[in-house]
Design an enzyme around this catalytic site. Structure first.
Site, PDB file in Angstrom:
ATOM      1  CG  HIS A  64      -0.228   0.035   2.709  1.00  0.00           C
ATOM      2  ND1 HIS A  64       0.315  -1.170   3.182  1.00  0.00           N
ATOM      3  CD2 HIS A  64       0.436   1.065   3.174  1.00  0.00           C
ATOM      4  CE1 HIS A  64       0.949  -0.867   4.286  1.00  0.00           C
ATOM      5  NE2 HIS A  64       1.092   0.452   4.167  1.00  0.00           N
ATOM      6  CG  HIS A  93       7.575   5.427   0.355  1.00  0.00           C
ATOM      7  ND1 HIS A  93       7.169   6.532   1.018  1.00  0.00           N
ATOM      8  CD2 HIS A  93       7.866   4.374   1.090  1.00  0.00           C
ATOM      9  CE1 HIS A  93       7.166   6.135   2.255  1.00  0.00           C
ATOM     10  NE2 HIS A  93       7.441   4.666   2.400  1.00  0.00           N
TER      11      HIS A  93
END
Length: 163
Positions: A36, A109
């Site tokens: 995620h 990220h």
């Protein structure tokens, strides 16, 4: 309860990335179903309702965003990640800030691995270069509040609320 807000991701070939680095470094890889993009890590929160109320002021990204490169944090590298540079992600981050969330040094990220050791640093850098400007996957246009429970087998995430 331990909470964080994230967007789910989908990788084209996560196992190939793992294979390409398996003889170069050692670490704890994130299970593919747990990958995620974290917007906000909230830590221990006694009641999720105030968080949900603030989340309702956040704008969901309008489209999927391409994940296009690998990178790392730390010297020596400790966190191995995939990144996305897209203006839409920063615009969404601004709506989090306006809603009252703290996005300290937001850098979009997806953590892939917590690195324990790199066996061959030169080879590590070479393989990283092979992943420059490649379409690795997508950040999905969804924002979810998750509860994270740590166990011996790793973290277990439960969706509590989704925009």
């Amino acid at each position: 309860m331990r909470l964080f807000i994230a967007s789910p991701v989908r990788f084209e070939n996560y196992s190939k990335i793992q294979d390409d680095f398996k003889d170069i470094m050692e670490g704890k890889w994130v299970e593919e179903e747990n990958l995620h993009l974290t917007w906000v890590f909230l830590g221990n929160v006694p009641d999720e309702r105030p968080v949900i109320k603030k989340m309702q002021k956040v704008s969901v990204p309008e489209r999927e965003v391409t994940i296009a490169e690998l990178g790392y944090f730390g010297r020596p590298p400790r966190v191995f990640f995939a990144k996305a540079e897209d203006r839409g992600l920063y615009e969404t981050a601004q709506t989090f800030k306006k809603a009252g969330f703290d996005l300290y040094r937001f850098k979009p990220h997806v953590t892939l691995c917590r690195i324990k050791e790199i066996y061959d640093y030169k080879r590590y850098k070479e393989v990283l270069k092979n992943y420059r400007e490649k379409d690795l996957g997508l950040i999905l246009p969804q924002i979810t509040l998750y509860r994270s429970e740590l166990s011996n087998t790793g973290p277990e995430y439960t969706s509590l609320y989704t925009l």
